[in-house]
Write an enzyme that holds these catalytic residues in place. Structure first.
Site, PDB file in Angstrom:
ATOM      1  N   TYR A 150      26.357  26.672   4.989  1.00  0.00           N
ATOM      2  CA  TYR A 150      26.140  27.586   6.120  1.00  0.00           C
ATOM      3  C   TYR A 150      26.918  27.086   7.339  1.00  0.00           C
ATOM      4  CZ  TYR A 150      23.593  29.690  10.075  1.00  0.00           C
ATOM      5  OH  TYR A 150      23.269  30.331  11.251  1.00  0.00           O
TER       6      TYR A 150
HETATM    7  N1  LIG Z   1      17.702  33.496  14.682  1.00  0.00           N
HETATM    8  C1  LIG Z   1      18.144  32.327  15.133  1.00  0.00           C
HETATM    9  O1  LIG Z   1      17.361  31.531  15.665  1.00  0.00           O
HETATM   10  C2  LIG Z   1      19.605  31.982  15.014  1.00  0.00           C
HETATM   11  C3  LIG Z   1      20.018  30.671  15.294  1.00  0.00           C
HETATM   12  C4  LIG Z   1      21.362  30.352  15.164  1.00  0.00           C
HETATM   13  C5  LIG Z   1      22.291  31.321  14.784  1.00  0.00           C
HETATM   14  N2  LIG Z   1      21.853  32.596  14.531  1.00  0.00           N
HETATM   15  C6  LIG Z   1      22.848  33.589  14.127  1.00  0.00           C
HETATM   16  O2  LIG Z   1      22.555  34.833  14.734  1.00  0.00           O
HETATM   17  C7  LIG Z   1      22.765  35.904  13.822  1.00  0.00           C
HETATM   18  C8  LIG Z   1      21.484  36.713  13.629  1.00  0.00           C
HETATM   19  O3  LIG Z   1      20.431  35.820  13.263  1.00  0.00           O
HETATM   20  P1  LIG Z   1      19.091  36.337  12.570  1.00  0.00           P
HETATM   21  O4  LIG Z   1      18.151  35.219  12.579  1.00  0.00           O
HETATM   22  O5  LIG Z   1      18.692  37.659  13.127  1.00  0.00           O
HETATM   23  O6  LIG Z   1      19.618  36.559  11.056  1.00  0.00           O
HETATM   24  P2  LIG Z   1      18.769  37.032   9.790  1.00  0.00           P
HETATM   25  O7  LIG Z   1      17.362  37.314  10.122  1.00  0.00           O
HETATM   26  O8  LIG Z   1      19.056  36.063   8.687  1.00  0.00           O
HETATM   27  O9  LIG Z   1      19.460  38.456   9.447  1.00  0.00           O
HETATM   28  C9  LIG Z   1      20.750  38.481   9.005  1.00  0.00           C
HETATM   29  C10 LIG Z   1      21.224  39.889   8.803  1.00  0.00           C
HETATM   30  O10 LIG Z   1      22.414  39.800   8.005  1.00  0.00           O
HETATM   31  C11 LIG Z   1      22.252  40.630   6.870  1.00  0.00           C
HETATM   32  N3  LIG Z   1      22.939  40.083   5.710  1.00  0.00           N
HETATM   33  C12 LIG Z   1      22.715  38.912   5.075  1.00  0.00           C
HETATM   34  N4  LIG Z   1      23.517  38.800   4.002  1.00  0.00           N
HETATM   35  C13 LIG Z   1      24.248  39.929   3.981  1.00  0.00           C
HETATM   36  C14 LIG Z   1      25.257  40.421   3.106  1.00  0.00           C
HETATM   37  N5  LIG Z   1      25.644  39.750   2.010  1.00  0.00           N
HETATM   38  N6  LIG Z   1      25.827  41.619   3.382  1.00  0.00           N
HETATM   39  C15 LIG Z   1      25.432  42.321   4.466  1.00  0.00           C
HETATM   40  N7  LIG Z   1      24.475  41.937   5.320  1.00  0.00           N
HETATM   41  C16 LIG Z   1      23.901  40.747   5.064  1.00  0.00           C
HETATM   42  C17 LIG Z   1      20.758  40.708   6.620  1.00  0.00           C
HETATM   43  O11 LIG Z   1      20.490  41.851   5.819  1.00  0.00           O
HETATM   44  P3  LIG Z   1      19.228  41.903   4.799  1.00  0.00           P
HETATM   45  O12 LIG Z   1      18.062  42.284   5.666  1.00  0.00           O
HETATM   46  O13 LIG Z   1      19.584  42.914   3.807  1.00  0.00           O
HETATM   47  O14 LIG Z   1      19.098  40.518   4.219  1.00  0.00           O
HETATM   48  C18 LIG Z   1      20.240  40.788   8.048  1.00  0.00           C
HETATM   49  O15 LIG Z   1      20.345  42.104   8.534  1.00  0.00           O
HETATM   50  C19 LIG Z   1      23.271  35.279  12.536  1.00  0.00           C
HETATM   51  O16 LIG Z   1      24.667  35.335  12.497  1.00  0.00           O
HETATM   52  C20 LIG Z   1      22.791  33.844  12.617  1.00  0.00           C
HETATM   53  O17 LIG Z   1      23.598  32.947  11.908  1.00  0.00           O
HETATM   54  C21 LIG Z   1      20.540  32.933  14.635  1.00  0.00           C
END
Ligand SMILES: NC(=O)c1ccc[n+]([C@@H]2O[C@H](COP(=O)([O-])OP(=O)(O)OC[C@H]3O[C@@H](n4cnc5c(N)ncnc54)[C@H](OP(=O)(O)O)[C@@H]3O)[C@@H](O)[C@H]2O)c1
Length: 238
Positions: A150
């Protein structure tokens, strides 16, 4: 050009940060194209609120090509592309297992690469300076004991940020946002309970709005490109 005439593409909008920010983009007046992998009641709500939703599993290159075509059929101009889709996958225990490196490469690097190149003309057609925003992670530069694939693929995306910023200036600004913990998932809760999660100086779990504030800042600032903006509660201090 008013915001109503400007279209923003955001990937991975089915839940959490992507869903929240897609609603915010609609709220401030942009037309929104939101991609999802899994159709949920939240995607239905986003659609009902006015987003044009497109299904795409970004792990599969042919699906990404189809997405590029569908976006081109929907609009001739894009104000911004926000690459939010991501897989928070732990490394395999098996020493010869290439997963999850391969699948995360497709989602975090290959799909942004193809979309940024496949839709560049739409960005250039925007009357204002357009934006590409890559969602990366605090761990991209630090590395990770259990999420090395990742972190590596997010680091690759940060490198692409700088390359695309060079290639696309001055018509398109290209930046990354690198959050530390914004909203916990179950794995984070376990780590917090086991006390292996590092607590940033500003405390834990700020919620989605800090990312929306950063997106708005990048979208509205004409003089930032090729940067990675940390939203990490001061983790660099610890
Ligand atoms: N939340 C945090 O605290 C945090 C911290 C550091 C970085 N980030 C970054 O911020 C962004 C959003 O975070 P988040 O926590 O909201 O992420 P998340 O809950 O893991 O959601 C990720 C999204 O990406 C989609 N996705 C995953 N694999 C996919 C694929 N193969 N094709 C198309 N869509 C796909 C998921 O769809 P499905 O629902 O279908 O799985 C979901 O809509 C990400 O880039 C993450 O790395 C977040």
């Amino acid at each position: 050009m008013s915001k109503q005439e400007q279209t923003v593409l955001i990937t991975g909008a089915s839940r959490r940060l992507g869903l929240f920010n897609a609603f915010k983009l609609l709220q401030v007046g942009y037309q929104v194209i939101a991609t999802y992998r899994t159709y949920t009641s939240d995607v239905a709500k986003l659609e009902a609120a006015g987003a044009h939703v497109l299904q795409c599993d970004l792990e599969i290159k042919e699906n990404t090509y189809r997405l590029i075509d569908e976006v081109k059929q929907f609009t001739s101009s894009l104000r911004a592309i926000i690459h939010n889709a991501s897989g928070w996958l732990a490394d395999s225990q098996h020493p010869l297992e290439a997963e999850p490196l391969e699948s995360l490469f497709h989602v975090h690097m290959e799909a942004p690469w193809l979309i940024n190149r496949g839709l560049c003309e739409l960005l250039w057609n925007c009357e204002e300076t357009a934006d590409i925003i890559h969602m990366t992670d605090y761990n991209a530069l630090r590395g990770s004991e259990h999420h090395a694939a990742y972190a590596a693929t997010k680091a690759g995306l940060e490198s692409l940020t700088r390359s695309f910023a060079r290639m696309y200036a001055p018509d398109v600004k290209v930046n990354a946002i690198a959050p530390y913990l914004i909203i916990m998932n179950e794995g984070d809760r376990r780590m917090a309970a086991e006390d292996t999660l590092r607590i940033p100086p500003m405390g834990l779990e700020p919620g989605e709005s800090v990312i929306w504030q950063t997106l708005e800042y990048v979208l509205n600032n004409p003089y930032i490109t090729g940067t990675t903006i940390p939203v990490d509660g001061g983790m660099s201090l610890s």
